[in-house]
Motif scaffolding. Structure first.
Motif, PDB file in Angstrom:
ATOM      1  N   LEU A  40      13.755   8.644  -2.502  1.00  8.43           N
ATOM      2  CA  LEU A  40      13.578   8.794  -3.942  1.00  8.43           C
ATOM      3  C   LEU A  40      12.427   7.894  -4.381  1.00  8.43           C
ATOM      4  O   LEU A  40      12.357   6.734  -3.981  1.00  8.43           O
ATOM      5  N   PHE A  41      11.544   8.452  -5.195  1.00  8.83           N
ATOM      6  CA  PHE A  41      10.369   7.700  -5.641  1.00  8.83           C
ATOM      7  C   PHE A  41      10.344   7.630  -7.159  1.00  8.83           C
ATOM      8  O   PHE A  41      10.782   8.556  -7.844  1.00  8.83           O
ATOM      9  N   PHE A  42       9.794   6.531  -7.657  1.00  9.96           N
ATOM     10  CA  PHE A  42       9.709   6.287  -9.091  1.00  9.96           C
ATOM     11  C   PHE A  42       8.353   5.702  -9.440  1.00  9.96           C
ATOM     12  O   PHE A  42       7.854   4.834  -8.724  1.00  9.96           O
ATOM     13  N   VAL A  43       7.780   6.177 -10.551  1.00  7.58           N
ATOM     14  CA  VAL A  43       6.638   5.508 -11.141  1.00  7.58           C
ATOM     15  C   VAL A  43       7.225   4.589 -12.195  1.00  7.58           C
ATOM     16  O   VAL A  43       7.939   5.035 -13.096  1.00  7.58           O
ATOM     17  N   VAL A  44       6.956   3.301 -12.057  1.00  9.31           N
ATOM     18  CA  VAL A  44       7.473   2.311 -12.997  1.00  9.31           C
ATOM     19  C   VAL A  44       6.308   1.861 -13.862  1.00  9.31           C
ATOM     20  O   VAL A  44       5.294   1.372 -13.353  1.00  9.31           O
ATOM     21  N   SER A  45       6.464   2.066 -15.165  1.00  4.75           N
ATOM     22  CA  SER A  45       5.426   1.702 -16.130  1.00  4.75           C
ATOM     23  C   SER A  45       5.867   0.481 -16.910  1.00  4.75           C
ATOM     24  O   SER A  45       7.012   0.403 -17.357  1.00  4.75           O
ATOM     25  N   GLN A  46       4.944  -0.446 -17.074  1.00  7.27           N
ATOM     26  CA  GLN A  46       5.206  -1.637 -17.876  1.00  7.27           C
ATOM     27  C   GLN A  46       4.798  -1.312 -19.306  1.00  7.27           C
ATOM     28  O   GLN A  46       3.639  -1.050 -19.589  1.00  7.27           O
ATOM     29  N   ARG A  47       5.757  -1.285 -20.205  1.00  9.75           N
ATOM     30  CA  ARG A  47       5.546  -0.971 -21.625  1.00  9.75           C
ATOM     31  C   ARG A  47       5.877  -2.207 -22.457  1.00  9.75           C
ATOM     32  O   ARG A  47       6.639  -3.069 -22.001  1.00  9.75           O
ATOM     33  N   PRO A  48       5.368  -2.273 -23.689  1.00  8.44           N
ATOM     34  CA  PRO A  48       5.731  -3.395 -24.563  1.00  8.44           C
ATOM     35  C   PRO A  48       7.249  -3.510 -24.772  1.00  8.44           C
ATOM     36  O   PRO A  48       7.780  -4.608 -24.899  1.00  8.44           O
ATOM     37  N   ALA A  49       7.944  -2.380 -24.782  1.00  8.36           N
ATOM     38  CA  ALA A  49       9.393  -2.379 -24.994  1.00  8.36           C
ATOM     39  C   ALA A  49      10.176  -2.614 -23.702  1.00  8.36           C
ATOM     40  O   ALA A  49      11.397  -2.638 -23.715  1.00  8.36           O
ATOM     41  N   GLY A  50       9.501  -2.747 -22.581  1.00 12.34           N
ATOM     42  CA  GLY A  50      10.168  -2.953 -21.293  1.00 12.34           C
ATOM     43  C   GLY A  50       9.658  -1.991 -20.240  1.00 12.34           C
ATOM     44  O   GLY A  50       8.664  -1.301 -20.440  1.00 12.34           O
TER      45      GLY A  50
END
Length: 93
Positions: A40-50
């Protein structure tokens, strides 16, 4: 998130548990996979809200890694290229 793949990174996903950082995609996004199965793969994005987790297909993950490999080769980042190439071979071959 660090831009180098030489330092191992781990995140805890609320449903899938511990994720392993495969490679950075850009300044605010990184590709992760489940630690043990690497299915399983995920793109993890760093956002201002988390952090935001986006599940992607194995095919899409492979394409993203191939794009990153091409970019590293063009930039002459040999050590990062070789490390990511080893991860690529382990995950997809």
């Amino acid at each position: 998130m660090k831009s180098s793949i030489t330092a191992e990174q781990y995140l805890n996903h609320p449903t899938f548990g511990l994720l392993y950082g495969v490679c950075p995609l850009d300044e605010h996004r990184q590709l992760f996979t489940t630690l043990y199965a690497q299915r399983l793969f995920f793109v993890v994005s760093q956002r201002p809200a988390g952090m935001e987790f986006e599940s992607i297909s194995r095919t899409d993950a492979r394409m993203l890694i191939e794009q990153r490999l091409r970019s590293l080769r063009r930039l002459g980042k040999t050590a990062e290229y070789e490390a990511l190439q080893a991860i690529y071979r382990q995950a997809f071959m």
